[in-house]
Design a protein around this motif. Structure first.
Motif, PDB file in Angstrom:
ATOM      1  N   ALA A   1      35.931  31.573  35.871  1.00 49.30           N
ATOM      2  CA  ALA A   1      36.767  32.664  35.370  1.00 49.30           C
ATOM      3  C   ALA A   1      36.247  34.022  35.834  1.00 49.30           C
ATOM      4  CB  ALA A   1      36.821  32.612  33.851  1.00 49.30           C
ATOM      5  N   ARG A   2      35.532  34.056  36.934  1.00 46.36           N
ATOM      6  CA  ARG A   2      34.913  35.311  37.360  1.00 46.36           C
ATOM      7  C   ARG A   2      35.899  36.363  37.810  1.00 46.36           C
ATOM      8  NH1 ARG A   2      32.662  31.897  41.921  1.00 46.36           N
ATOM      9  NH2 ARG A   2      34.200  32.212  43.529  1.00 46.36           N
ATOM     10  N   GLY A   3      37.148  36.002  37.998  1.00 41.75           N
ATOM     11  CA  GLY A   3      38.163  36.999  38.317  1.00 41.75           C
ATOM     12  C   GLY A   3      38.423  37.936  37.153  1.00 41.75           C
TER      13      GLY A   3
ATOM     14  N   GLY B   1      38.292  31.997  41.379  1.00 40.69           N
ATOM     15  CA  GLY B   1      38.426  30.964  40.366  1.00 40.69           C
ATOM     16  C   GLY B   1      39.836  30.879  39.817  1.00 40.69           C
ATOM     17  N   LEU B   2      39.938  30.524  38.542  1.00 39.35           N
ATOM     18  CA  LEU B   2      41.224  30.374  37.874  1.00 39.35           C
ATOM     19  C   LEU B   2      41.700  31.701  37.306  1.00 39.35           C
ATOM     20  CD1 LEU B   2      40.567  27.118  35.812  1.00 39.35           C
ATOM     21  CD2 LEU B   2      41.809  27.323  37.971  1.00 39.35           C
ATOM     22  N   ASP B   3      42.995  31.838  37.185  1.00 37.26           N
ATOM     23  CA  ASP B   3      43.571  33.010  36.535  1.00 37.26           C
ATOM     24  C   ASP B   3      43.549  32.746  35.027  1.00 37.26           C
ATOM     25  OD1 ASP B   3      44.683  35.510  36.430  1.00 37.26           O
ATOM     26  OD2 ASP B   3      46.670  34.890  37.115  1.00 37.26           O
ATOM     27  N   VAL B   4      42.908  33.639  34.290  1.00 35.93           N
ATOM     28  CA  VAL B   4      42.791  33.510  32.837  1.00 35.93           C
ATOM     29  C   VAL B   4      43.194  34.831  32.186  1.00 35.93           C
ATOM     30  CG1 VAL B   4      40.950  31.772  32.974  1.00 35.93           C
ATOM     31  CG2 VAL B   4      40.343  34.195  32.798  1.00 35.93           C
ATOM     32  N   ASP B   5      43.542  34.749  30.888  1.00 38.64           N
ATOM     33  CA  ASP B   5      43.862  35.981  30.167  1.00 38.64           C
ATOM     34  C   ASP B   5      42.588  36.559  29.552  1.00 38.64           C
ATOM     35  OD1 ASP B   5      43.312  34.566  27.820  1.00 38.64           O
ATOM     36  OD2 ASP B   5      45.360  34.674  27.055  1.00 38.64           O
ATOM     37  N   GLU B   6      42.729  37.612  28.765  1.00 35.91           N
ATOM     38  CA  GLU B   6      41.563  38.301  28.196  1.00 35.91           C
ATOM     39  C   GLU B   6      40.792  37.458  27.189  1.00 35.91           C
ATOM     40  OE1 GLU B   6      45.125  39.254  25.643  1.00 35.91           O
ATOM     41  OE2 GLU B   6      44.737  39.142  27.792  1.00 35.91           O
ATOM     42  N   HIS B   7      41.362  36.305  26.760  1.00 31.20           N
ATOM     43  CA  HIS B   7      40.681  35.396  25.842  1.00 31.20           C
ATOM     44  C   HIS B   7      40.143  34.170  26.576  1.00 31.20           C
ATOM     45  CE1 HIS B   7      42.153  37.791  22.521  1.00 31.20           C
ATOM     46  NE2 HIS B   7      43.363  37.718  23.037  1.00 31.20           N
ATOM     47  N   ASN B   8      40.117  34.221  27.904  1.00 27.80           N
ATOM     48  CA  ASN B   8      39.664  33.134  28.763  1.00 27.80           C
ATOM     49  C   ASN B   8      40.566  31.904  28.690  1.00 27.80           C
ATOM     50  OD1 ASN B   8      37.050  34.816  28.403  1.00 27.80           O
ATOM     51  ND2 ASN B   8      36.664  33.504  30.173  1.00 27.80           N
ATOM     52  N   ARG B   9      41.814  32.094  28.252  1.00 29.75           N
ATOM     53  CA  ARG B   9      42.771  30.989  28.249  1.00 29.75           C
ATOM     54  C   ARG B   9      43.339  30.868  29.656  1.00 29.75           C
ATOM     55  NH1 ARG B   9      46.167  33.131  23.151  1.00 29.75           N
ATOM     56  NH2 ARG B   9      46.249  34.844  24.634  1.00 29.75           N
TER      57      ARG B   9
ATOM     58  N   ARG C   1      46.587  28.278  38.035  1.00 29.37           N
ATOM     59  CA  ARG C   1      46.841  29.024  39.263  1.00 29.37           C
ATOM     60  C   ARG C   1      45.566  29.775  39.608  1.00 29.37           C
ATOM     61  NH1 ARG C   1      50.998  33.802  37.334  1.00 29.37           N
ATOM     62  NH2 ARG C   1      49.478  35.090  36.231  1.00 29.37           N
ATOM     63  N   ALA C   2      45.435  30.059  40.888  1.00 26.51           N
ATOM     64  CA  ALA C   2      44.263  30.792  41.345  1.00 26.51           C
ATOM     65  C   ALA C   2      44.374  32.251  40.920  1.00 26.51           C
ATOM     66  CB  ALA C   2      44.142  30.700  42.862  1.00 26.51           C
ATOM     67  N   HIS C   3      43.227  32.852  40.675  1.00 30.26           N
ATOM     68  CA  HIS C   3      43.183  34.276  40.428  1.00 30.26           C
ATOM     69  C   HIS C   3      43.731  34.968  41.678  1.00 30.26           C
ATOM     70  CE1 HIS C   3      41.248  38.261  40.413  1.00 30.26           C
ATOM     71  NE2 HIS C   3      41.429  38.184  39.103  1.00 30.26           N
ATOM     72  N   PRO C   4      44.445  36.086  41.536  1.00 30.65           N
ATOM     73  CA  PRO C   4      45.049  36.752  42.706  1.00 30.65           C
ATOM     74  C   PRO C   4      44.075  37.060  43.841  1.00 30.65           C
ATOM     75  CG  PRO C   4      45.890  37.725  40.692  1.00 30.65           C
ATOM     76  CD  PRO C   4      44.807  36.757  40.288  1.00 30.65           C
ATOM     77  N   LEU C   5      42.810  37.276  43.525  1.00 34.12           N
ATOM     78  CA  LEU C   5      41.826  37.551  44.575  1.00 34.12           C
ATOM     79  C   LEU C   5      41.035  36.314  44.979  1.00 34.12           C
ATOM     80  CD1 LEU C   5      40.471  41.000  43.308  1.00 34.12           C
ATOM     81  CD2 LEU C   5      42.189  40.553  45.082  1.00 34.12           C
TER      82      LEU C   5
END
Length: 161
Positions: free
Chosen positions: A136-138, A109-117, A102-106
């Motif tokens: 992963a720049r979000g 890029g992609l929506d990732v968690d704090e471990h870049n997953r 899924r897209a990052h809310p803003l």
């Protein structure tokens, strides 16, 4: 001419303008020698989840047919130009169609968690799928320079061990 440059030479430019630290290069060479890492010059067209592995459909440089490579993990660090949307990148299109990303809310890029997953459309972690850099720049806006990429790569390495 800029479009032609991006289509044909961008990947070469990106490889040659970013240098790797000597210690990282040596570690990479050990992984290659041990058969733990394979570097393939190809365009990644599609990613599927098959059982507990990823099936990567790719077209190797200079060839016309599509090969499938099976992997435990995929790390795509080439980034994406512009907002995440269909029609920009075949890999992203396929992942979006399967609802694996899924897209990052803003729109960064992609929506990732704090471990870049990478997170799927429901917000769950997709096993074995990570994103770094511009993709992963979000998570962290300044994540495309070498020092920040090294830090985030260390986070990913810790997550896969």
């Amino acid at each position: 001419e800029q479009g032609r440059f991006l289509r044909h030479l961008r990947s070469y430019w990106e490889v040659h303008r970013h240098r790797c630290a000597r210690a990282l290069w040596e570690e990479q060479q050990r992984w290659i020698a041990a058969g733990e890492l394979q570097i393939v010059a190809a365009r990644l067209l599609r990613v599927r989840v098959e059982d507990d592995r990823l099936a990567l459909d790719l077209r190797r440089r200079g060839r016309t047919h599509v090969d499938t490579l099976h992997a435990q993990r995929l790390l795509r660090a080439t980034g994406i130009d512009g907002p995440l949307q269909r029609g920009v990148d075949p890999l992203i299109d396929g992942l979006m169609a399967q609802e694996l990303v899924r897209a990052h809310p803003l729109g960064l890029g992609l929506d990732v968690d704090e471990h870049n997953r990478v997170l799927d459309v429901g917000g769950s972690v997709v096993p074995g799928l990570f994103a770094l850099g511009a993709l992963a720049r979000g998570l962290l806006w300044e994540t495309t320079a070498i020092p920040e990429l090294r830090q985030r790569a260390a986070v990913v390495a810790a997550a896969i061990q």
